[in-house]
Design an enzyme around this catalytic site. Structure first.
Site, PDB file in Angstrom:
ATOM      1  N   ARG A 185       7.426  -5.195  -9.902  1.00  0.00           N
ATOM      2  CA  ARG A 185       6.584  -4.674 -11.177  1.00  0.00           C
ATOM      3  C   ARG A 185       5.073  -4.716 -10.424  1.00  0.00           C
ATOM      4  NH1 ARG A 185      10.660  -4.188 -12.230  1.00  0.00           N
ATOM      5  NH2 ARG A 185      12.089  -4.952 -13.540  1.00  0.00           N
ATOM      6  N   GLU A 202       3.313  -9.785 -17.223  1.00  0.00           N
ATOM      7  CA  GLU A 202       3.630  -8.498 -16.625  1.00  0.00           C
ATOM      8  C   GLU A 202       2.715  -7.673 -17.727  1.00  0.00           C
ATOM      9  OE1 GLU A 202       7.838  -7.664 -16.415  1.00  0.00           O
ATOM     10  OE2 GLU A 202       7.500  -5.532 -17.055  1.00  0.00           O
ATOM     11  N   SER A 217       9.297  -7.114 -21.607  1.00  0.00           N
ATOM     12  CA  SER A 217       9.239  -8.422 -21.247  1.00  0.00           C
ATOM     13  C   SER A 217       7.798  -8.723 -21.079  1.00  0.00           C
ATOM     14  CB  SER A 217       9.736  -8.386 -19.831  1.00  0.00           C
ATOM     15  OG  SER A 217      11.297  -8.160 -20.105  1.00  0.00           O
TER      16      SER A 217
HETATM   17  C1  LIG Z   1      10.930  -2.275 -25.793  1.00  0.00           C
HETATM   18  C2  LIG Z   1      10.239  -2.074 -24.531  1.00  0.00           C
HETATM   19  C3  LIG Z   1      11.085  -2.206 -23.385  1.00  0.00           C
HETATM   20  C4  LIG Z   1      10.720  -2.305 -21.697  1.00  0.00           C
HETATM   21  N1  LIG Z   1      11.766  -2.488 -21.073  1.00  0.00           N
HETATM   22  C5  LIG Z   1      11.067  -2.259 -19.617  1.00  0.00           C
HETATM   23  C6  LIG Z   1      12.131  -2.294 -18.530  1.00  0.00           C
HETATM   24  O1  LIG Z   1      13.204  -2.671 -18.676  1.00  0.00           O
HETATM   25  N2  LIG Z   1      11.837  -2.459 -17.294  1.00  0.00           N
HETATM   26  C7  LIG Z   1      10.289  -2.292 -17.052  1.00  0.00           C
HETATM   27  O2  LIG Z   1       9.949  -2.274 -15.945  1.00  0.00           O
HETATM   28  N3  LIG Z   1       9.511  -2.206 -17.969  1.00  0.00           N
HETATM   29  C8  LIG Z   1       9.938  -2.272 -19.316  1.00  0.00           C
HETATM   30  N4  LIG Z   1       8.866  -2.219 -20.275  1.00  0.00           N
HETATM   31  C9  LIG Z   1       7.614  -2.061 -19.995  1.00  0.00           C
HETATM   32  C10 LIG Z   1       7.109  -0.492 -19.761  1.00  0.00           C
HETATM   33  O3  LIG Z   1       7.760   0.437 -20.673  1.00  0.00           O
HETATM   34  C11 LIG Z   1       6.870  -0.103 -18.429  1.00  0.00           C
HETATM   35  O4  LIG Z   1       6.113  -1.046 -17.559  1.00  0.00           O
HETATM   36  C12 LIG Z   1       6.264   1.331 -18.026  1.00  0.00           C
HETATM   37  O5  LIG Z   1       6.647   1.730 -16.755  1.00  0.00           O
HETATM   38  C13 LIG Z   1       5.037   1.481 -18.464  1.00  0.00           C
HETATM   39  O6  LIG Z   1       4.693   2.953 -18.301  1.00  0.00           O
HETATM   40  P1  LIG Z   1       3.624   3.449 -19.680  1.00  0.00           P
HETATM   41  O7  LIG Z   1       3.587   4.940 -19.330  1.00  0.00           O
HETATM   42  O8  LIG Z   1       3.771   3.044 -20.990  1.00  0.00           O
HETATM   43  O9  LIG Z   1       2.239   2.753 -18.950  1.00  0.00           O
HETATM   44  P2  LIG Z   1       0.872   2.343 -19.649  1.00  0.00           P
HETATM   45  O10 LIG Z   1       1.184   1.106 -20.597  1.00  0.00           O
HETATM   46  O11 LIG Z   1       0.315   3.332 -20.289  1.00  0.00           O
HETATM   47  O12 LIG Z   1       0.219   1.817 -18.245  1.00  0.00           O
HETATM   48  C14 LIG Z   1       0.536   0.682 -17.742  1.00  0.00           C
HETATM   49  C15 LIG Z   1      -0.324   0.694 -16.442  1.00  0.00           C
HETATM   50  O13 LIG Z   1      -0.523   1.762 -15.656  1.00  0.00           O
HETATM   51  C16 LIG Z   1      -1.501   2.683 -15.449  1.00  0.00           C
HETATM   52  N5  LIG Z   1      -1.102   4.042 -15.503  1.00  0.00           N
HETATM   53  C17 LIG Z   1      -0.387   4.691 -16.472  1.00  0.00           C
HETATM   54  N6  LIG Z   1      -0.186   5.748 -16.179  1.00  0.00           N
HETATM   55  C18 LIG Z   1      -0.913   6.337 -14.918  1.00  0.00           C
HETATM   56  C19 LIG Z   1      -1.158   7.099 -14.127  1.00  0.00           C
HETATM   57  N7  LIG Z   1      -0.472   8.349 -14.277  1.00  0.00           N
HETATM   58  N8  LIG Z   1      -1.959   7.107 -12.885  1.00  0.00           N
HETATM   59  C20 LIG Z   1      -2.677   5.745 -12.754  1.00  0.00           C
HETATM   60  N9  LIG Z   1      -2.289   4.815 -13.550  1.00  0.00           N
HETATM   61  C21 LIG Z   1      -1.581   4.944 -14.487  1.00  0.00           C
HETATM   62  C22 LIG Z   1      -2.348   1.992 -16.803  1.00  0.00           C
HETATM   63  O14 LIG Z   1      -3.739   2.395 -16.313  1.00  0.00           O
HETATM   64  C23 LIG Z   1      -2.015   0.733 -16.841  1.00  0.00           C
HETATM   65  O15 LIG Z   1      -2.568  -0.077 -15.928  1.00  0.00           O
HETATM   66  C24 LIG Z   1       9.398  -2.060 -21.913  1.00  0.00           C
HETATM   67  C25 LIG Z   1       8.540  -1.838 -22.644  1.00  0.00           C
HETATM   68  C26 LIG Z   1       8.991  -1.813 -24.083  1.00  0.00           C
HETATM   69  C27 LIG Z   1       8.019  -1.810 -25.064  1.00  0.00           C
END
Ligand SMILES: Cc1cc2nc3c(=O)[nH]c(=O)nc-3n(C[C@H](O)[C@H](O)[C@H](O)COP(=O)(O)OP(=O)(O)OC[C@H]3O[C@@H](n4cnc5c(N)ncnc54)[C@H](O)[C@@H]3O)c2cc1C
Length: 304
Positions: A177, A297, A227
């Site tokens: 992660r 996380e 998580s």
């Molecule tokens: C129901 C549910 C299930 C999930 N299951 C999983 C799972 O199985 N495995 C898992 O790993 N995660 C899981 N997640 C967590 C999440 O979906 C992941 O961590 C995902 O990768 C986050 O992506 P995001 O675009 O939503 O990032 P955001 O939440 O928008 O941002 C996360 C971080 O990344 C940075 N960021 C985002 N985009 C960029 C970019 N283009 N450039 C630089 N920095 C950036 C942001 O500034 C922030 O610090 C789950 C979440 C939910 C709600």
């Protein structure tokens, strides 16, 4: 507060309709909590991102990147600065042979679907993760024995000077992660992945199976950020939380899920403070009972 001069300068770079003042972050996070950002700007292209980043650095205005908001807990007080949203307006996906190139805002589910449509295996694990590919790269998102690290060939980023860099897989320093982008101020603009040809029927059935497992095990009917805690070495966070007697523990509208103790959920009326208090109580209790530190996380943004 964003001044008129800053607003006007931003309007020279991005269309006015993409600039939102005092934008509630609850509308942009899967937790459905979070107060207003001074300003949220929807970014449509790398060129726009370069120009906005250059301007914000020049005037020393704080900014942060938002993907799909699925791993973020934003304070009830919101965010003082500018949120640059790299999401659906910057989400093209190209497939050439075994290679998929996606703009940072493309949803993982759509990238995984493109892989399926082209008979490419390797992204089945990602089909149910509700993030953008940019956010997934930052977090090295993973599930069911898969993680982004396994499929990524290169990641295109803008560094702090607005220079475009192409980082190969080892340079990304992927870990559990985490990636180099967790501690270097890089903005992800594009991601290239190499997959393997396979029978689409098998790819589809794996995706369906993983989706069923998610629905059965995870409280997908409630807002959350997935998580809440990282897996501590040799343990499962959810199991420790359950064994600590915290199943269903609730403060305000935030609750340790009864279905999966590793998830803190918003039962409907949670504030970010409620969620943060539940997280803190869980950490304290697990530390006292098992001497194990649970590290969130979920990324916290703003003042708590
Ligand atoms: C129901 C549910 C299930 C999930 N299951 C999983 C799972 O199985 N495995 C898992 O790993 N995660 C899981 N997640 C967590 C999440 O979906 C992941 O961590 C995902 O990768 C986050 O992506 P995001 O675009 O939503 O990032 P955001 O939440 O928008 O941002 C996360 C971080 O990344 C940075 N960021 C985002 N985009 C960029 C970019 N283009 N450039 C630089 N920095 C950036 C942001 O500034 C922030 O610090 C789950 C979440 C939910 C709600």
């Amino acid at each position: 507060m964003i001044s008129k001069a800053v607003m006007e300068a931003l309007m020279d770079i991005v269309p006015k309709k993409n600039i939102h003042i005092e934008e509630p972050m609850a509308a942009h996070t899967t937790f459905r909590v979070g107060g207003p950002a001074d300003c949220l700007v929807e970014i449509e292209s790398t060129e726009q991102l370069k120009k906005v980043q250059k301007y914000l650095r020049l005037i020393e205005e704080p900014y942060t990147i938002l993907g799909n908001g699925s791993n973020l807990l934003v304070s009830d007080k919101g965010y003082r600065g500018i949120v640059l949203q790299i999401a659906n307006k910057m989400s093209d996906i190209r497939v050439e042979g075994n290679t998929i190139t996606a703009q940072a805002g493309a949803l993982l589910s759509k990238v995984a679907k493109a892989a399926l449509d082209h008979g490419l295996t390797g992204l089945e694990f990602a089909s149910g993760i509700p993030g953008s590919i940019g956010g997934a790269v930052v977090m090295n998102a993973g599930a069911y024995d898969g993680e982004m690290k396994q499929v990524i060939t290169s990641v295109t980023v803008l560094d702090q000077e607005g220079e475009e860099l192409i980082l190969d897989n080892p340079t990304m320093e992927f870990g559990y992660r985490t990636s180099v982008i967790k501690y270097r101020p890089f903005l992800v603009t594009e991601v290239t992945m190499t997959l393997t040809p396979a029978d689409p029927t098998i790819i589809k059935s794996t995706m369906d199976d993983l989706a069923t497992r998610r629905r059965e095990k995870q409280p997908l009917e409630y807002p959350s950020a997935g998580s809440t805690f990282k897996r501590p070495q040799g343990h499962y966070a959810g199991q420790l939380i359950m064994e600590a007697g915290l199943k269903g523990f609730q403060i305000g509208g935030a609750r340790v899920s009864d279905k999966h103790c590793g998830f803190v959920i918003n039962t409907g009326s949670a504030t970010a403070a409620d969620v943060a208090h539940v997280i803190h109580h869980v950490q304290q209790t697990v530390k006292e009972k098992f001497d194990i530190t649970l590290e969130p996380e979920v990324i916290m943004l703003g003042d708590f």
